[in-house]
Scaffold this active site. Structure first.
Site, mmCIF file in Angstrom:
data_model
loop_
_atom_site.group_PDB
_atom_site.id
_atom_site.type_symbol
_atom_site.label_atom_id
_atom_site.label_comp_id
_atom_site.label_asym_id
_atom_site.label_seq_id
_atom_site.Cartn_x
_atom_site.Cartn_y
_atom_site.Cartn_z
ATOM 1 N N LYS A 1 3.959 9.724 -10.301
ATOM 2 C CA LYS A 1 3.129 10.871 -9.928
ATOM 3 C C LYS A 1 2.241 10.529 -8.738
ATOM 4 O O LYS A 1 2.096 11.342 -7.806
ATOM 5 C CB LYS A 1 2.292 11.314 -11.130
ATOM 6 N N GLN B 1 -3.060 10.920 -18.747
ATOM 7 C CA GLN B 1 -1.718 10.553 -19.170
ATOM 8 C C GLN B 1 -1.663 10.331 -20.685
ATOM 9 O O GLN B 1 -2.471 9.597 -21.247
ATOM 10 C CB GLN B 1 -1.264 9.272 -18.442
ATOM 11 N N ASP C 1 -2.196 19.914 -15.864
ATOM 12 C CA ASP C 1 -1.179 19.813 -16.913
ATOM 13 C C ASP C 1 -1.102 21.091 -17.744
ATOM 14 O O ASP C 1 -0.180 21.264 -18.537
ATOM 15 C CB ASP C 1 -1.478 18.631 -17.835
#
Length: 284
Positions: free
Chosen positions: A49, A93, A116
């Site tokens: 990412k 994460q 997200d």
């Protein structure tokens, strides 16, 4: 085969162009990634990412915390990044070490920076059809279907898997596009009875090889979100070789949905940066 890698490259190129335009105005998007602990898979995902962020011309803000980090320590990092105007988006994460409460930490991320799309506020906006940042993988699935010219309005769609990362938000996105959606899960008695009539089957269960020819009608589109490492390479939730000549379209593993997830993360980060110029569009 649906080439998700090619579409993802196209999306990333378009994002990079818009970032370059924003650079001239001084509003360069920035993504903050937070990695807690020593999970090797998580480290690989975050590295990918961050690399994509830099390739798009965005600013890369990264925080690495030890395996023993406390709830308050992680919360303090999130709050710091939330207050930083240079940070357009924040990504925590997952999974987190066992001592941490992931849900409460995720909900500390402002909705306007929730790239997200996992906070309670973001989920509520999705359910109500309000503008907001959507989960990356479900958004990538929609982009794949659109790129293939597959009509969603009136289509019968079976979503196999009801997880909060993919299945549930994807069902909401499909409903908003006018699809007739059925969600199957581990308690579904006769899975084939749900998937066989569907024009589109999306599988996101984490169960390797769950879906085979008995589950798919001829000509149906099959989207495989699963990914599993095996001694012979990567595979998905679908027994892809057995669907040859049956499925009309199929996403490969790798090279299907996976690349789209990172591409949509960049799209969300860019969108968050653009919305930050009009803060009342997406309330914090």
């Amino acid at each position: 085969m649906i080439d998700g890698a090619q579409l993802a490259r196209s999306i990333r190129a378009r994002v990079a162009e818009r970032v370059a335009e924003a650079t001239g105005t001084g509003r360069v998007p920035g993504l903050a990634t937070i990695l807690v602990g020593d999970d090797p898979a998580g480290a690989v995902y975050v590295a990918a990412k961050r690399r994509a962020v830099r390739e798009a011309g965005m600013r890369d803000f990264h925080r690495r915390l030890p395996q023993q980090a406390t709830q308050s320590e992680v919360a303090a990092v999130i709050d710091e990044l939330a207050a930083d105007p240079d940070v357009s988006g924040i990504l925590l994460q997952l999974p987190l070490p066992a001592q941490l409460d992931a849900a409460s930490l995720i909900d500390r991320i402002p909705a306007a920076k929730d790239v997200d799309g996992l906070t309670t506020a973001s989920a509520g906006r999705l359910a109500r059809g309000e503008r907001g940042l959507r989960p990356c993988t479900p958004s990538g699935v929609i982009e794949l279907l659109d790129a293939e010219g597959i009509e969603l309005r009136g289509a019968r769609v079976a979503v196999v898997g009801w997880g909060e990362l993919v299945g549930r938000p994807l069902a909401q996105l499909l409903l908003r596009r006018g699809a007739t959606v059925t969600v199957a899960h581990e308690f579904t008695d006769d899975l084939a009875a749900v998937t066989r009539p569907a024009d589109i089957v999306v599988v996101a269960t984490g169960v390797r090889g769950l879906i085979g020819p008995e589950h798919v009608k001829p000509g149906a589109t099959v989207i495989d979100v699963g990914i599993h490492r095996t001694p012979t390479g990567l595979t998905g939730d679908v027994r892809a070789a057995e669907l040859d000549g049956i499925a009309g379209r199929l996403t490969p593993v790798p090279g299907g949905v996976g690349p789209m997830t990172i591409a949509m993360l960049l799209v969300n980060t860019l969108q968050a940066a653009e919305w930050s110029a009009t803060p009342y569009t997406v309330p914090a």
